[in-house]
Write an enzyme that holds these catalytic residues in place. Structure first.
Site, PDB file in Angstrom:
ATOM      1  N   GLN A 219     -12.811   2.830   4.429  1.00 29.02           N
ATOM      2  CA  GLN A 219     -13.390   1.491   4.377  1.00 29.02           C
ATOM      3  C   GLN A 219     -13.990   1.170   5.741  1.00 29.02           C
ATOM      4  O   GLN A 219     -13.822   1.927   6.697  1.00 29.02           O
ATOM      5  CB  GLN A 219     -12.305   0.478   4.006  1.00 29.02           C
ATOM      6  CG  GLN A 219     -11.048   0.587   4.867  1.00 29.02           C
ATOM      7  CD  GLN A 219      -9.795   0.036   4.186  1.00 29.02           C
ATOM      8  OE1 GLN A 219      -9.890  -0.743   3.257  1.00 29.02           O
ATOM      9  NE2 GLN A 219      -8.632   0.435   4.661  1.00 29.02           N
TER      10      GLN A 219
ATOM     11  N   HIS B 103       2.416 -13.194   4.923  1.00 31.66           N
ATOM     12  CA  HIS B 103       3.444 -12.173   5.138  1.00 31.66           C
ATOM     13  C   HIS B 103       4.840 -12.684   4.814  1.00 31.66           C
ATOM     14  O   HIS B 103       5.669 -11.941   4.280  1.00 31.66           O
ATOM     15  CB  HIS B 103       3.349 -11.647   6.578  1.00 31.66           C
ATOM     16  CG  HIS B 103       2.132 -10.805   6.795  1.00 31.66           C
ATOM     17  ND1 HIS B 103       1.339 -10.877   7.919  1.00 31.66           N
ATOM     18  CD2 HIS B 103       1.537  -9.885   5.998  1.00 31.66           C
ATOM     19  CE1 HIS B 103       0.321 -10.030   7.812  1.00 31.66           C
ATOM     20  NE2 HIS B 103       0.416  -9.422   6.649  1.00 31.66           N
TER      21      HIS B 103
ATOM     22  N   ASP C 190      -1.462  -3.288   8.694  1.00 29.47           N
ATOM     23  CA  ASP C 190      -1.314  -4.105   9.903  1.00 29.47           C
ATOM     24  C   ASP C 190       0.157  -4.336  10.255  1.00 29.47           C
ATOM     25  O   ASP C 190       0.475  -4.839  11.326  1.00 29.47           O
ATOM     26  CB  ASP C 190      -2.028  -5.447   9.704  1.00 29.47           C
ATOM     27  CG  ASP C 190      -1.591  -6.122   8.414  1.00 29.47           C
ATOM     28  OD1 ASP C 190      -0.458  -6.622   8.348  1.00 29.47           O
ATOM     29  OD2 ASP C 190      -2.390  -6.131   7.441  1.00 29.47           O
TER      30      ASP C 190
ATOM     31  N   GLU D 130       0.628   4.030   3.613  1.00 31.82           N
ATOM     32  CA  GLU D 130      -0.699   3.449   3.888  1.00 31.82           C
ATOM     33  C   GLU D 130      -1.706   4.588   3.786  1.00 31.82           C
ATOM     34  O   GLU D 130      -1.500   5.665   4.332  1.00 31.82           O
ATOM     35  CB  GLU D 130      -0.682   2.809   5.288  1.00 31.82           C
ATOM     36  CG  GLU D 130      -2.044   2.481   5.889  1.00 31.82           C
ATOM     37  CD  GLU D 130      -2.831   1.434   5.102  1.00 31.82           C
ATOM     38  OE1 GLU D 130      -2.358   0.299   4.957  1.00 31.82           O
ATOM     39  OE2 GLU D 130      -3.951   1.771   4.639  1.00 31.82           O
TER      40      GLU D 130
ATOM     41  N   GLY E 212      -0.899   5.497  -2.073  1.00 30.28           N
ATOM     42  CA  GLY E 212       0.252   4.843  -2.681  1.00 30.28           C
ATOM     43  C   GLY E 212       0.377   5.140  -4.170  1.00 30.28           C
ATOM     44  O   GLY E 212       1.481   5.275  -4.700  1.00 30.28           O
TER      45      GLY E 212
ATOM     46  N   ASP F  21       0.779  -4.615  -0.646  1.00 35.09           N
ATOM     47  CA  ASP F  21      -0.050  -5.443   0.246  1.00 35.09           C
ATOM     48  C   ASP F  21      -1.403  -4.757   0.363  1.00 35.09           C
ATOM     49  O   ASP F  21      -1.692  -4.087   1.353  1.00 35.09           O
ATOM     50  CB  ASP F  21       0.625  -5.561   1.618  1.00 35.09           C
ATOM     51  CG  ASP F  21      -0.229  -6.368   2.589  1.00 35.09           C
ATOM     52  OD1 ASP F  21      -1.088  -7.146   2.129  1.00 35.09           O
ATOM     53  OD2 ASP F  21      -0.038  -6.221   3.813  1.00 35.09           O
TER      54      ASP F  21
ATOM     55  N   THR G  45      -5.791  -4.430  -0.298  1.00 32.59           N
ATOM     56  CA  THR G  45      -7.041  -5.176  -0.267  1.00 32.59           C
ATOM     57  C   THR G  45      -7.386  -5.568  -1.705  1.00 32.59           C
ATOM     58  O   THR G  45      -6.633  -5.288  -2.635  1.00 32.59           O
ATOM     59  CB  THR G  45      -8.164  -4.305   0.319  1.00 32.59           C
ATOM     60  OG1 THR G  45      -8.134  -3.051  -0.359  1.00 32.59           O
ATOM     61  CG2 THR G  45      -7.975  -4.076   1.808  1.00 32.59           C
ATOM     62  N   ASP G  46      -8.541  -6.170  -1.904  1.00 32.84           N
ATOM     63  CA  ASP G  46      -8.957  -6.565  -3.253  1.00 32.84           C
ATOM     64  C   ASP G  46      -9.284  -5.318  -4.085  1.00 32.84           C
ATOM     65  O   ASP G  46      -9.510  -4.250  -3.531  1.00 32.84           O
ATOM     66  CB  ASP G  46     -10.183  -7.483  -3.139  1.00 32.84           C
ATOM     67  CG  ASP G  46      -9.817  -8.811  -2.502  1.00 32.84           C
ATOM     68  OD1 ASP G  46      -9.096  -9.584  -3.133  1.00 32.84           O
ATOM     69  OD2 ASP G  46     -10.231  -9.050  -1.349  1.00 32.84           O
TER      70      ASP G  46
ATOM     71  N   PRO H 237     -10.891   1.168  -1.660  1.00 32.84           N
ATOM     72  CA  PRO H 237      -9.776   2.108  -1.823  1.00 32.84           C
ATOM     73  C   PRO H 237      -8.617   1.565  -2.654  1.00 32.84           C
ATOM     74  O   PRO H 237      -7.792   2.337  -3.134  1.00 32.84           O
ATOM     75  CB  PRO H 237      -9.327   2.391  -0.382  1.00 32.84           C
ATOM     76  CG  PRO H 237      -9.930   1.329   0.462  1.00 32.84           C
ATOM     77  CD  PRO H 237     -11.156   0.832  -0.251  1.00 32.84           C
TER      78      PRO H 237
HETATM   79  N1  AG3 Z   1      -4.218  -8.159   2.146  1.00 29.35           N
HETATM   80  C1  AG3 Z   1      -4.748  -9.078   1.177  1.00 29.35           C
HETATM   81  C2  AG3 Z   1      -6.091  -9.594   1.541  1.00 29.35           C
HETATM   82  C3  AG3 Z   1      -6.734 -10.341   0.450  1.00 29.35           C
HETATM   83  C4  AG3 Z   1      -8.070 -10.851   0.819  1.00 29.35           C
HETATM   84  N2  AG3 Z   1      -8.721 -11.229  -0.346  1.00 29.35           N
HETATM   85  C5  AG3 Z   1      -9.251 -12.416  -0.602  1.00 29.35           C
HETATM   86  N3  AG3 Z   1      -9.414 -13.305   0.301  1.00 29.35           N
HETATM   87  N4  AG3 Z   1      -9.587 -12.640  -1.834  1.00 29.35           N
HETATM   88  C6  AG3 Z   1      -3.936  -8.702   3.390  1.00 29.35           C
HETATM   89  C7  AG3 Z   1      -3.360  -7.747   4.344  1.00 29.35           C
HETATM   90  C8  AG3 Z   1      -2.446  -8.428   5.270  1.00 29.35           C
HETATM   91  N5  AG3 Z   1      -1.347  -7.618   5.598  1.00 29.35           N
END
Ligand code: AG3
Length: 593
Positions: free
Chosen positions: A39, A70, A95, A115, A148, A165, A167-168, A172
């Site tokens: 990404q 978190h 993160d 990860e 994962g 946890d 991403t959208d 990935p």
């Molecule tokens: N992970 C989720 C981020 C979601 C963002 N999406 C959105 N705004 N629709 C965050 C990682 C933090 N550890």
């Protein structure tokens, strides 16, 4: 595109939505956009929010408000467990903000984090160390760099809590939002365990939480929507969707959770057991009665002998898209540009399709959408366009999760004539009818006569909403095309015109719930829409001949391994306008569990 200079100042604008964004001033670019191989990563510094992690143009965290996300995604499941959690798995979370919160639980003996993207961990460690604080010094923490979805496959009854946890579901993380993955997550939970996943902004990403919820609901023993708001994730209410292994896991009393929290000694900044974790219980209740889309079906009595030509019908389809504010996708598909009796014109739209066909002096229109359907506007516009003497309309919910009786109640059937065009169902001036509830045994018996055989109409429509489909059957365009183009015509003994058309524009569509397939027949068509998120295919088949209904319906369910279906039979190309007769031969039924 996400960094823009204006009046000598640098601003970041988020890339998530094609039609809206939010932004902030950037004081320093710590890591310029870098392709990690998985990404695009960028780390920014701001006066307002501190440091900000951005992946693929989407804000993942800011130092200022990361605690909200978190804390909720970690403490909510851990304090929901009946027995203090010992083994925890994080999927994603590079993160390390989730890891930090999980490790605050003394009960946790081992925390594994997998990860896929090492660069996220390395760059956050270097540039945003505040988020991960001391996780790398904690001997309970073990980190693996791998996929994962692969990792989870081999784990059985191994974890008390699994936190995804991610991403959208673009990029990935796509493989973390499907049924196979959720099934493996369930298998990897110990009895009494909980899995929780970030499922996007409730209002701006309207298919994400319901999509995950519907898949998890079939696998987990109970499912909850947990919701919070923060600043970083634009759009107000943001959702986490949690599933349990065990029916009673989420039934703890608030006082029990408060006790667990007190005993842990953990001091949080945002999480609190005093705030209900389900601030919108109505939203969760709505999921249970939600629907995939809705459809307005119109049978228009054309002025005698009038035969709208291809250009006129094309214009109707273009103007209908405008009237319902839907973008057309691709060019209209036609069985023959002459648009003779029984020929079909279908136009894909952002969320599904609209179609036209004609039998004698009847124009038969279908307008299906997964967004809000302005039914009045469609009926008004189309009746005027085709200079209708009168029009019979069926307005039905599609893919409804209500019981059959409610679906019957919500399925309306009414007539508008020139003089009553201004009047509408619901205002007391137009009488509404409902389809007749039928047992499939009636439909499947030799004695059953289709509306064509009774002389009511020139054609009839078999509508089926098939639920609980198998993920692999419903996620393959080629597989669905094979059903529409080969399997169904064989079983129903209809003559296909050309091949099935199953364009895969599903995921690129802004408002869609899934892709579509069309197979034209002599005299009719099959236009269906399917969704791997909802594990559903919604089918509209227009026919002029009797077909072996039992075989056609059962083989369709078997093909998609669906658990049940709600169906309608609707007369098309009406030869008689008596509403009682029409309502009596408009049927609704359920097959399967
Ligand atoms: N992970 C989720 C981020 C979601 C963002 N999406 C959105 N705004 N629709 C965050 C990682 C933090 N550890």
């Amino acid at each position: 595109m996400s960094l823009i200079t204006k009046d000598g100042k640098l601003y970041f604008f988020e890339d998530l939505y094609p039609d809206l964004t939010y932004g902030f001033e950037v004081s320093n670019v710590l890591v310029p956009e870098t392709d990690t191989g998985f990404q695009k990563l960028m780390i920014l510094e701001t006066n307002r929010f501190g440091k900000v992690l951005v992946l693929d143009g989407i804000v993942q965290l800011t130092e200022e408000d990361e605690g909200i996300y978190h804390e909720w995604i970690s403490h909510w499941p851990l304090f929901s467990l009946a027995k203090p959690g010992e083994n925890v798995l994080i999927i994603g979370g590079g993160d390390c903000g989730v890891a930090r919160e999980v490790l605050r639980h003394d009960s946790v003996r081992a925390l594994t984090m997998v990860e896929i993207d090492k660069a996220v961990v390395d760059l956050c460690r270097r540039h945003i160390p505040s988020v991960m604080s001391g996780v790398f010094e904690d001997p309970r923490f073990r980190l693996e760099f791998c996929d994962g979805a692969e990792f989870i496959r081999a784990r059985k009854k191994a974890f008390d809590v699994i936190i995804i946890d991610s991403t959208d579901p673009i990029g990935p993380a796509r493989s973390l939002f499907n049924t196979d993955f959720y099934r493996n997550v369930y298998e990897a939970l110990k009895d009494g365990g909980i899995a929780i996943h970030q499922t996007g902004a409730l209002i701006l990403q309207p298919y994400e939480c319901p999509g995950s919820w519907r898949q998890m609901e079939r696998i987990f023993d109970s499912v909850r929507v947990v919701q919070f708001t923060n600043v970083s994730y634009m759009g107000g209410p943001f959702s986490l969707t949690a599933g349990s292994r065990g029916k009673t896991v989420f039934q703890a009393k608030p006082s029990q959770i408060q006790n667990r929290f007190k005993q842990s000694g953990i001091k949080t900044r945002w999480y609190s057991p005093d705030i209900s974790a389900v601030p919108y219980p109505e939203f969760q209740r709505r999921l249970e009665t939600d629907k995939y889309g809705e459809e307005i079906i119109i049978d228009i009595a054309l002025p005698k002998g009038e035969r709208p030509n291809f250009e006129e019908v094309k214009r109707w389809s273009r103007d209908t898209c405008e009237a319902i504010r839907m973008k057309p996708f691709g060019k209209p598909n036609v069985s023959s540009p002459v648009l003779d009796d029984g020929d079909t014109l279908v136009q894909y739209i952002e969320t599904s399709a609209i179609s036209y066909r004609r039998y004698g002096d009847n124009a038969c229109l279908n307008c299906f959408t997964c967004d809000r359907l302005p039914a009045r506007r469609v009926v008004d516009f189309s009746s005027k366009y085709f200079r209708a003497g009168a029009a019979v309309c069926w307005h039905i919910p599609r893919g409804s999760f209500s019981g059959l009786k409610d679906v019957q109640k919500q399925s309306l059937l009414y007539k508008v004539s020139k003089s009553s065009l201004k009047n509408r169902p619901g205002d007391g001036t137009v009488k509404t009818y409902h389809p007749r509830l039928t047992d499939p045994s009636e439909l499947f018996s030799e004695a059953f006569l289709t509306p064509v055989e009774t002389g009511l109409s020139s054609a009839y429509e078999l509508i089926l909403d098939v639920y609980g489909c198998d993920y692999s059957a419903i996620s393959s365009c080629a597989g669905v095309a094979h059903w529409a183009g080969v399997e169904f015509p064989r079983v129903a003994n209809v003559t296909p015109i050309g091949a099935a058309d199953a364009p895969d524009f599903g995921h690129a569509k802004k408002k869609t719930s899934g892709p579509s397939v069309t197979q034209l027949f002599c005299g009719g068509s099959n236009i269906s829409h399917y969704s791997e998120n909802w594990l559903m295919i919604v089918i509209n088949i227009v026919l002029t001949e009797r077909i072996p209904l039992r075989k056609a319906i059962e083989s369709t369910l078997a093909y998609f391994k669906g658990t049940s279906a709600v169906g309608w039979i609707i007369p098309r190309g009406l030869k008689c306008q008596d509403m009682k007769t029409i309502a009596n031969q408009t049927l609704i039924f359920r097959v399967g569990s």
